[in-house]
Motif scaffolding. Sequence first.
Motif, PDB file in Angstrom:
ATOM      1  N   ARG A 272      37.697  34.890  36.694  1.00 38.29           N
ATOM      2  CA  ARG A 272      36.833  35.982  37.136  1.00 38.29           C
ATOM      3  C   ARG A 272      35.387  35.567  37.352  1.00 38.29           C
ATOM      4  NH1 ARG A 272      38.395  40.650  32.926  1.00 38.29           N
ATOM      5  NH2 ARG A 272      38.845  38.825  31.621  1.00 38.29           N
ATOM      6  N   GLU A 273      34.949  34.478  36.746  1.00 39.57           N
ATOM      7  CA  GLU A 273      33.572  34.043  36.956  1.00 39.57           C
ATOM      8  C   GLU A 273      33.368  33.517  38.374  1.00 39.57           C
ATOM      9  OE1 GLU A 273      31.175  34.513  34.512  1.00 39.57           O
ATOM     10  OE2 GLU A 273      32.888  35.640  33.718  1.00 39.57           O
TER      11      GLU A 273
ATOM     12  N   ARG B 129      42.624  44.104  30.010  1.00 38.37           N
ATOM     13  CA  ARG B 129      42.102  44.550  28.713  1.00 38.37           C
ATOM     14  C   ARG B 129      43.029  44.123  27.591  1.00 38.37           C
ATOM     15  NH1 ARG B 129      42.652  48.282  24.915  1.00 38.37           N
ATOM     16  NH2 ARG B 129      44.487  49.198  25.912  1.00 38.37           N
TER      17      ARG B 129
ATOM     18  N   GLU C 181      42.836  40.353  27.106  1.00 41.80           N
ATOM     19  CA  GLU C 181      41.627  39.994  26.366  1.00 41.80           C
ATOM     20  C   GLU C 181      41.804  40.279  24.881  1.00 41.80           C
ATOM     21  OE1 GLU C 181      38.060  41.788  27.768  1.00 41.80           O
ATOM     22  OE2 GLU C 181      38.281  41.041  29.815  1.00 41.80           O
TER      23      GLU C 181
ATOM     24  N   PRO D 298      36.999  37.038  27.871  1.00 34.61           N
ATOM     25  CA  PRO D 298      36.349  38.255  28.368  1.00 34.61           C
ATOM     26  C   PRO D 298      35.414  37.944  29.525  1.00 34.61           C
ATOM     27  CG  PRO D 298      35.316  37.527  26.332  1.00 34.61           C
ATOM     28  CD  PRO D 298      36.515  36.645  26.547  1.00 34.61           C
ATOM     29  N   SER D 299      35.113  38.963  30.325  1.00 35.91           N
ATOM     30  CA  SER D 299      34.181  38.802  31.442  1.00 35.91           C
ATOM     31  C   SER D 299      33.422  40.103  31.632  1.00 35.91           C
ATOM     32  CB  SER D 299      34.938  38.447  32.729  1.00 35.91           C
ATOM     33  OG  SER D 299      34.053  38.392  33.834  1.00 35.91           O
ATOM     34  N   THR D 300      32.147  39.972  31.975  1.00 37.81           N
ATOM     35  CA  THR D 300      31.321  41.145  32.241  1.00 37.81           C
ATOM     36  C   THR D 300      31.140  41.371  33.746  1.00 37.81           C
ATOM     37  OG1 THR D 300      29.303  39.819  32.109  1.00 37.81           O
ATOM     38  CG2 THR D 300      30.058  40.877  30.068  1.00 37.81           C
ATOM     39  N   LEU D 301      31.723  40.502  34.564  1.00 37.24           N
ATOM     40  CA  LEU D 301      31.594  40.642  36.008  1.00 37.24           C
ATOM     41  C   LEU D 301      32.503  41.741  36.522  1.00 37.24           C
ATOM     42  CD1 LEU D 301      31.460  36.898  37.110  1.00 37.24           C
ATOM     43  CD2 LEU D 301      29.607  38.565  37.169  1.00 37.24           C
ATOM     44  N   PRO D 302      32.140  42.358  37.641  1.00 39.03           N
ATOM     45  CA  PRO D 302      33.003  43.384  38.218  1.00 39.03           C
ATOM     46  C   PRO D 302      34.337  42.789  38.647  1.00 39.03           C
ATOM     47  CG  PRO D 302      31.229  42.826  39.736  1.00 39.03           C
ATOM     48  CD  PRO D 302      30.904  42.174  38.433  1.00 39.03           C
TER      49      PRO D 302
END
Length: 278
Positions: A67-68, A260, A263, A270-274
Amino acid sequence: MRDPLTLGFSPCPNDTFMFYPLVHGLVDTGGLCFNERLEDVETLNRLAVQGVLDVTKVSYAALGHIREEYGLLRAGSALGRGCGPLVVAREPFDLSTLRGKTIAIPGRYTTAHLLLRLFDPSLALFLEMPFHEIMDAVMTGRVDAGVIIHESRFTYRGFGLHELLDLGSWWEGETGLPIPLGGIVARRSLGGATITVIERALSAAVAYARDNPAAAARYIREHAQEMSPEVCAAHIGLYVNDFSKELGDEGERAIAELLRRAERAGVVPPSTLPLFAV
């Protein structure tokens, strides 16, 4: 004119059906062109983990690891109901005895593997192999059970195998959501304008394929030579649906829930990106 984008998808009928209009100039690509690379799903997953391709089909389990660098597109997904991976064996046995047995899986990064781990985190003896080798490994006793995907759903009974568990039905019962199997991702560094063009072109390709189902027949058969026309048609009918053209709210919720849970289980970082690329 910009250089061609590298585009990865599998030789499975659902992918060749959807991508044929895109790579053969039957829809507007906004001036973009593509160099396609056809590989099995786990090879595509690993190429994405390595950051090799610009746009590619991946398992949703693999998405959790990339996801990054990559974001999801809203078109081109394999997601639905009654289409999940199956756990099969030579003889029926109780699922409580599955622990301690060797289970063939179609790859570390596949959604099939992730679902099995979410179903029972105690399962640990996995043997990775190409998806088309799993039924033979079960039949010959090389493994005790196997997780089958793709066209194997339609043929396993003919090989004398028995279904132990439908992981898609388990997921639907647990969440009430459709099962997210695989989707199309684009490298975030391509930029929002280019990614928007790709997403629109892919949505148009899915619509064209569904409106003109015979257009890609020869292309599909070239890449599915060992599959009967009946199995090809069933494969496309199962995995290409309304979610393939547009994920929509329910599709997005299903993907978010899968990630979710992955994770929470410590299977993906985990990722904080959309979630989406644009």
